[in-house]
Design a protein around this motif. Structure first.
Motif, PDB file in Angstrom:
ATOM      1  N   ALA A 185      61.588  48.498  47.165  1.00 45.60           N
ATOM      2  CA  ALA A 185      60.518  48.074  47.834  1.00 45.60           C
ATOM      3  C   ALA A 185      59.173  47.553  47.155  1.00 45.60           C
ATOM      4  CB  ALA A 185      59.877  49.072  48.847  1.00 45.60           C
ATOM      5  N   PRO A 186      59.533  46.265  46.918  1.00 46.69           N
ATOM      6  CA  PRO A 186      58.343  45.713  45.882  1.00 46.69           C
ATOM      7  C   PRO A 186      56.623  45.816  46.433  1.00 46.69           C
ATOM      8  CG  PRO A 186      59.594  43.957  46.536  1.00 46.69           C
ATOM      9  CD  PRO A 186      60.272  45.352  47.046  1.00 46.69           C
ATOM     10  N   LYS A 187      56.691  45.277  47.730  1.00 50.20           N
ATOM     11  CA  LYS A 187      55.460  45.452  48.263  1.00 50.20           C
ATOM     12  C   LYS A 187      54.677  46.975  48.193  1.00 50.20           C
ATOM     13  CE  LYS A 187      56.016  41.331  50.846  1.00 50.20           C
ATOM     14  NZ  LYS A 187      56.248  40.751  52.320  1.00 50.20           N
ATOM     15  N   LEU A 188      55.535  47.803  48.678  1.00 55.21           N
ATOM     16  CA  LEU A 188      55.333  49.304  48.487  1.00 55.21           C
ATOM     17  C   LEU A 188      54.902  49.676  47.171  1.00 55.21           C
ATOM     18  CD1 LEU A 188      55.150  52.079  50.024  1.00 55.21           C
ATOM     19  CD2 LEU A 188      57.313  52.162  49.310  1.00 55.21           C
ATOM     20  N   ALA A 189      55.682  49.196  46.263  1.00 54.76           N
ATOM     21  CA  ALA A 189      55.137  49.617  44.702  1.00 54.76           C
ATOM     22  C   ALA A 189      53.970  49.023  44.340  1.00 54.76           C
ATOM     23  CB  ALA A 189      56.439  49.163  43.767  1.00 54.76           C
ATOM     24  N   THR A 190      53.592  47.638  44.695  1.00 57.51           N
ATOM     25  CA  THR A 190      52.446  47.249  44.654  1.00 57.51           C
ATOM     26  C   THR A 190      51.239  47.996  45.044  1.00 57.51           C
ATOM     27  OG1 THR A 190      53.293  44.898  44.545  1.00 57.51           O
ATOM     28  CG2 THR A 190      50.812  45.148  44.851  1.00 57.51           C
ATOM     29  N   GLU A 191      51.267  48.417  46.464  1.00 52.30           N
ATOM     30  CA  GLU A 191      50.355  49.255  46.997  1.00 52.30           C
ATOM     31  C   GLU A 191      50.419  50.521  46.315  1.00 52.30           C
ATOM     32  OE1 GLU A 191      47.323  50.652  48.810  1.00 52.30           O
ATOM     33  OE2 GLU A 191      47.866  48.713  49.175  1.00 52.30           O
ATOM     34  N   LEU A 192      51.432  51.303  45.800  1.00 50.10           N
ATOM     35  CA  LEU A 192      51.458  52.658  45.176  1.00 50.10           C
ATOM     36  C   LEU A 192      50.532  52.456  43.963  1.00 50.10           C
ATOM     37  CD1 LEU A 192      54.920  53.888  46.132  1.00 50.10           C
ATOM     38  CD2 LEU A 192      52.571  54.738  47.287  1.00 50.10           C
ATOM     39  N   PHE A 193      50.830  51.479  43.101  1.00 53.21           N
ATOM     40  CA  PHE A 193      50.189  51.047  41.762  1.00 53.21           C
ATOM     41  C   PHE A 193      48.735  51.038  41.840  1.00 53.21           C
ATOM     42  CE2 PHE A 193      48.670  48.183  38.707  1.00 53.21           C
ATOM     43  CZ  PHE A 193      49.047  49.008  37.497  1.00 53.21           C
ATOM     44  N   ASP A 194      48.287  50.311  43.146  1.00 52.05           N
ATOM     45  CA  ASP A 194      47.011  50.163  43.130  1.00 52.05           C
ATOM     46  C   ASP A 194      46.351  51.564  43.460  1.00 52.05           C
ATOM     47  OD1 ASP A 194      44.554  48.543  43.200  1.00 52.05           O
ATOM     48  OD2 ASP A 194      44.346  49.314  45.350  1.00 52.05           O
ATOM     49  N   THR A 195      46.988  52.384  44.537  1.00 57.56           N
ATOM     50  CA  THR A 195      46.473  53.672  44.770  1.00 57.56           C
ATOM     51  C   THR A 195      46.345  54.495  43.639  1.00 57.56           C
ATOM     52  OG1 THR A 195      47.223  53.228  47.023  1.00 57.56           O
ATOM     53  CG2 THR A 195      46.952  55.415  46.382  1.00 57.56           C
ATOM     54  N   ALA A 196      47.334  54.396  42.882  1.00 60.50           N
ATOM     55  CA  ALA A 196      47.572  55.432  41.759  1.00 60.50           C
ATOM     56  C   ALA A 196      46.546  55.150  40.758  1.00 60.50           C
ATOM     57  CB  ALA A 196      49.027  55.339  41.006  1.00 60.50           C
ATOM     58  N   VAL A 197      46.136  54.079  40.431  1.00 60.89           N
ATOM     59  CA  VAL A 197      45.186  53.726  39.618  1.00 60.89           C
ATOM     60  C   VAL A 197      43.801  54.215  40.030  1.00 60.89           C
ATOM     61  CG1 VAL A 197      43.700  51.622  38.854  1.00 60.89           C
ATOM     62  CG2 VAL A 197      46.127  51.600  38.442  1.00 60.89           C
ATOM     63  N   ASN A 198      43.473  54.105  41.495  1.00 60.51           N
ATOM     64  CA  ASN A 198      42.325  54.849  41.662  1.00 60.51           C
ATOM     65  C   ASN A 198      42.268  56.135  42.122  1.00 60.51           C
ATOM     66  OD1 ASN A 198      40.179  54.769  44.437  1.00 60.51           O
ATOM     67  ND2 ASN A 198      39.372  53.606  42.585  1.00 60.51           N
ATOM     68  N   MET A 199      43.287  56.833  42.389  1.00 61.94           N
ATOM     69  CA  MET A 199      43.311  58.116  42.878  1.00 61.94           C
ATOM     70  C   MET A 199      44.564  58.856  42.007  1.00 61.94           C
ATOM     71  SD  MET A 199      43.596  57.803  46.843  1.00 61.94           S
ATOM     72  CE  MET A 199      42.132  57.371  47.918  1.00 61.94           C
ATOM     73  N   GLY A 200      45.166  58.597  41.295  1.00 62.52           N
ATOM     74  CA  GLY A 200      46.287  59.115  40.512  1.00 62.52           C
ATOM     75  C   GLY A 200      47.408  59.043  40.904  1.00 62.52           C
ATOM     76  N   PRO A 201      48.656  59.093  40.054  1.00 54.48           N
ATOM     77  CA  PRO A 201      49.817  58.754  40.455  1.00 54.48           C
ATOM     78  C   PRO A 201      50.574  60.111  41.454  1.00 54.48           C
ATOM     79  CG  PRO A 201      49.769  58.399  38.212  1.00 54.48           C
ATOM     80  CD  PRO A 201      48.590  59.063  38.788  1.00 54.48           C
ATOM     81  N   ALA A 202      50.134  61.097  41.347  1.00 56.11           N
ATOM     82  CA  ALA A 202      50.589  62.208  42.279  1.00 56.11           C
ATOM     83  C   ALA A 202      50.122  62.043  43.753  1.00 56.11           C
ATOM     84  CB  ALA A 202      50.184  63.559  41.626  1.00 56.11           C
ATOM     85  N   VAL A 203      48.898  61.509  43.661  1.00 54.71           N
ATOM     86  CA  VAL A 203      48.221  61.330  44.865  1.00 54.71           C
ATOM     87  C   VAL A 203      48.950  60.297  45.760  1.00 54.71           C
ATOM     88  CG1 VAL A 203      45.912  60.888  46.365  1.00 54.71           C
ATOM     89  CG2 VAL A 203      46.037  62.292  44.593  1.00 54.71           C
ATOM     90  N   ALA A 204      49.177  59.201  45.157  1.00 58.70           N
ATOM     91  CA  ALA A 204      49.662  57.951  45.669  1.00 58.70           C
ATOM     92  C   ALA A 204      51.126  58.241  46.182  1.00 58.70           C
ATOM     93  CB  ALA A 204      49.654  56.917  44.617  1.00 58.70           C
TER      94      ALA A 204
END
Length: 179
Positions: free
Chosen positions: A75-94
């Motif tokens: 799911a490339p679009k989902l991975a894009t969103e998760l990456f941005d969220t991880a950058v801002n909130m941390g990977p575990a949160v995303a």
């Protein structure tokens, strides 16, 4: 987008050096916090953190280590969103947001089993994601992206409500990070 494009976009959005007095993260360069840079072995002034070092940190800590490259294969679009969220909130949160959404969308366990919210992309998370996408098709990926964004927006509001100094960032978070 590929990971190089995602990193370029994050760096463009985050800008160069920043040290907002209300930001608990302290000084940042290219969006990398001082704590993350120090943990990576950077000992110089944050203002001098090289861009290529930031790129390497983003690739390793926010893409490869949390296994978003594996998510991107499904799911490339989902991975894009998760990456941005991880950058801002941390990977575990995303990833926790993804796990919560997958469990809430499994129709009472009828499509696949509930999964633990452990903040890691492991076999159970990947199996649930695969089952969800097979069941819901490509439109399902968009629903997961919206669910992650909704959880992210709710967290931003909670952060601002819990610490008034965070209100300085809320508009930007909602404008630039959600949606």
């Amino acid at each position: 987008m590929n990971i190089d494009d995602l990193i370029k976009a994050v760096i463009a959005r985050e800008g160069g050096f920043g040290d907002h007095p209300a930001d608990r993260g302290g000084a940042t360069r290219w969006g990398i916090t001082e704590a993350v840079a120090r943990a990576d072995g950077w000992s110089g002034p944050m203002r001098d953190l090289p861009r290529d070092r930031a790129v390497a940190i983003y690739r390793r800590l926010y893409w490869s280590r949390p296994r978003l490259d594996v998510v991107a294969a499904l799911a490339p679009k989902l991975a894009t969103e998760l990456f941005d969220t991880a950058v801002n909130m941390g990977p575990a949160v995303a990833i926790g947001f993804l796990q919560r959404a997958l469990t809430a969308l499994n129709r009472g366990g009828g499509d696949y089993a509930d999964i633990a919210v452990d903040g890691r992309v492991g076999p159970d998370t990947l199996a649930a994601l695969d089952a969800f996408l097979r069941r819901r098709g490509r439109s399902g990926e968009g629903v997961l992206v919206r669910a992650v964004e909704a959880l992210q927006g709710e967290r931003y509001l909670t952060l601002a409500e819990g610490r008034p100094a965070n209100e300085a960032f809320l508009y930007g978070w909602l404008a630039n990070r959600v949606g």
